[in-house]
Design a protein around this motif. Structure first.
Motif, short mmCIF file in Angstrom:
data_model
loop_
_atom_site.label_atom_id
_atom_site.label_comp_id
_atom_site.label_asym_id
_atom_site.label_seq_id
_atom_site.Cartn_x
_atom_site.Cartn_y
_atom_site.Cartn_z
N TYR A 59 39.13 -25.96 -8.99
CA TYR A 59 39.04 -26.91 -7.89
C TYR A 59 37.71 -27.63 -7.98
O TYR A 59 36.66 -26.99 -8.00
N THR B 148 38.76 -18.44 0.51
CA THR B 148 40.18 -18.13 0.68
C THR B 148 40.35 -17.72 2.14
O THR B 148 39.63 -16.84 2.63
N LYS C 157 35.17 -24.55 -8.24
CA LYS C 157 35.68 -23.18 -8.07
C LYS C 157 36.69 -22.88 -9.17
O LYS C 157 37.60 -23.67 -9.41
O1 AKG Z 1 42.19 -20.79 -4.05
C1 AKG Z 1 42.38 -19.83 -3.35
O2 AKG Z 1 41.44 -19.23 -2.82
C2 AKG Z 1 43.78 -19.37 -3.04
C3 AKG Z 1 44.70 -19.56 -4.22
C4 AKG Z 1 46.11 -19.27 -3.87
O3 AKG Z 1 46.47 -19.24 -2.74
C5 AKG Z 1 47.12 -19.01 -4.90
O4 AKG Z 1 46.82 -19.19 -6.09
O5 AKG Z 1 48.25 -18.63 -4.50
#
Ligand code: AKG
Length: 202
Positions: free
Chosen positions: A97, A144, A188
């Motif tokens: 991200y 998260t 991230k």
């Molecule tokens: O990016 C996050 O902290 C959550 C990622 C997520 O929800 C997932 O990969 O299912």
């Protein structure tokens, strides 16, 4: 490598934080393996075969399709932790991200009532639990979040979370709703692995 430490941070949903789950070397190696293949992330609820690019999930990502000694060692560690055979796991999904990117609140489980999601359930059954490993430290944001229970996990390199999408009685857990909040500064990297009830075929 230091031993990892497990702390249960929520009872419903069942969420565990695991400190020092991966070494810095392992985190960096996973990122290096993923970089050449990163593409816009997809969500699978509407099109289980190909997934679709969706405003709900604005990260880039890739699946690690090949195992090597590092991936196998991490799989051993996860299998040992959750006591679910690795054959029930989907491939590691590495996600990145940038600033502003996020994964809005969603569930990892699939609903029998939804035709498209039923197709997902045919291979391996329900997603019982999810393991997310944080591969770097985020300067700001990118937490998260479990909004139903007001729980936030701050990404820290090498730490992981394990949470269950179903309750102990096998019913889906609505409190497993979770999101990756927008990154505010820095970027991230995480790796996610979903585990099914039964063997999952690629
Ligand atoms: O990016 C996050 O902290 C959550 C990622 C997520 O929800 C997932 O990969 O299912």
């Amino acid at each position: 490598m230091k031993d990892f430490e497990i702390v249960q941070v929520s009872k419903d949903p069942r969420v565990f934080e695991i400190k020092n789950f991966l070494s810095d070397f392992e985190c960096d190696a996973i990122i290096t393996k993923a970089i050449p293949n990163m593409c816009p992330s997809r969500v699978v609820e509407e099109d289980p075969l190909n997934g679709v690019i969706h405003a709900q999930r604005t990260s880039t990502g890739t699946f690690l399709l090949m195992s090597d000694t590092i991936v196998t060692k991490i799989e051993d560690r996860i299998e040992n932790l959750i006591k679910i055979p690795r054959q029930n796991g989907e491939h590691f999904n590495v996600l990145h991200y940038d600033v502003g990117q996020e994964y809005k609140p969603h569930y990892d489980y699939f609903l029998h009532e939804e035709e498209t999601q039923r197709l997902q359930l045919k291979n391996g059954g329900q997603r019982v639990c999810t393991v997310i490993v944080y591969l770097n430290n985020v300067e700001d944001g990118g937490v998260t979040v479990f909004p139903n229970v007001n729980l936030q996990i701050i990404p820290q390199k090498g730490n992981a979370i394990l949470f269950y999408n179903i309750k102990e009685d096998g019913q889906i857990d609505h409190n497993s709703l979770h999101s990756g909040a927008p990154v505010l500064k820095g970027s991230k990297w995480i790796v996610t692995k979903w585990f099914r009830e039964n063997h999952y075929t690629f």
